[in-house]
Scaffold this active site. Structure first.
Site, mmCIF file in Angstrom:
data_model
loop_
_atom_site.group_PDB
_atom_site.id
_atom_site.type_symbol
_atom_site.label_atom_id
_atom_site.label_comp_id
_atom_site.label_asym_id
_atom_site.label_seq_id
_atom_site.Cartn_x
_atom_site.Cartn_y
_atom_site.Cartn_z
ATOM 1 N N ARG A 92 0.921 -1.189 0.214
ATOM 2 C CA ARG A 92 -0.004 0.195 -0.106
ATOM 3 C C ARG A 92 1.007 1.379 -0.095
ATOM 4 N NH1 ARG A 92 -4.961 2.328 2.249
ATOM 5 N NH2 ARG A 92 -4.870 4.386 1.469
ATOM 6 N N ARG A 101 -4.762 1.442 -4.820
ATOM 7 C CA ARG A 101 -4.035 0.702 -3.954
ATOM 8 C C ARG A 101 -4.400 -0.709 -4.037
ATOM 9 N NH1 ARG A 101 -8.320 4.026 -0.246
ATOM 10 N NH2 ARG A 101 -7.995 5.384 -1.758
ATOM 11 N N ASP A 104 -6.810 -1.634 1.171
ATOM 12 C CA ASP A 104 -7.225 -0.770 1.994
ATOM 13 C C ASP A 104 -8.118 -1.474 2.825
ATOM 14 O OD1 ASP A 104 -7.579 1.828 3.150
ATOM 15 O OD2 ASP A 104 -9.543 1.713 2.136
ATOM 16 N N ASP A 106 -10.137 -0.799 6.063
ATOM 17 C CA ASP A 106 -10.769 0.189 7.275
ATOM 18 C C ASP A 106 -11.491 -0.489 8.458
ATOM 19 O OD1 ASP A 106 -10.361 2.535 5.613
ATOM 20 O OD2 ASP A 106 -12.048 2.180 4.414
#
Length: 170
Positions: A92, A101, A104, A106
């Site tokens: 990343r 990317r 990712d 989250d």
């Protein structure tokens, strides 16, 4: 939604969203899930994989996204630290806001806690505006109540004005 295991270790219920649009997108998701299971906690449930239009910066490839529920004895801060390490080890780069990317990850929910501190905001502060988060999350946690907004994930999805396409990936 914390609970005790047989060893009386407190377990935390954590919801994550994985995404990526660079390289072999499916392989990158698998690699991230393997690393999450090894370093963060047991994956209890995973959503289908969804292909989603890019959000925020439109001139890039479509993303693959997937929601996970994990159980962990780690703190939210430690989970976040490890997720950032996983992102880094999978290549990343954080050079373009909302840019392409490899992966990712989250942190969407951590139990039903509200956490506001530098580098960590839970629930994810933009989740209710993003169909690519709500669609996979509703598949595995539709009844989960957002601790700040006091609405279920399904309700947030039904109210979401985001017009971007989110489709199950075959």
């Amino acid at each position: 939604k914390r609970y005790l295991t047989a060893s009386t270790e407190i377990m935390n219920e954590v919801f994550l969203l994985l995404g990526g649009n660079v390289g072999d997108r499916e392989s990158n998701l698998k690699m991230a899930k393997h690393a999450i299971a090894a370093h963060c906690g047991e994956i209890m449930v995973e959503s289908s994989i969804y292909e989603t239009a890019p959000w925020g910066k439109k001139d890039q490839e479509a993303f693959l996204n997937q929601a996970l529920k994990i159980n962990t004895s780690l703190s939210a801060e430690e989970v976040m630290k490890r997720l950032l390490q996983i992102e880094e080890t999978t290549g990343r780069k954080r050079d373009i806001r909302y840019g392409p990317r490899t992966i990712d990850i989250d942190l969407i929910f951590f139990n039903d806690q509200i956490i506001i501190q530098p580098g960590l905001r839970v629930p994810h502060p933009q989740m209710q505006f993003r169909r690519f988060v709500l669609e996979p999350l509703s598949e595995i946690a539709g009844n989960f109540i957002h601790p700040e907004l006091k609405k279920s994930v399904w309700q947030l999805l039904s109210e979401c004005a985001d017009p971007l396409a989110v489709n199950k990936f075959s």
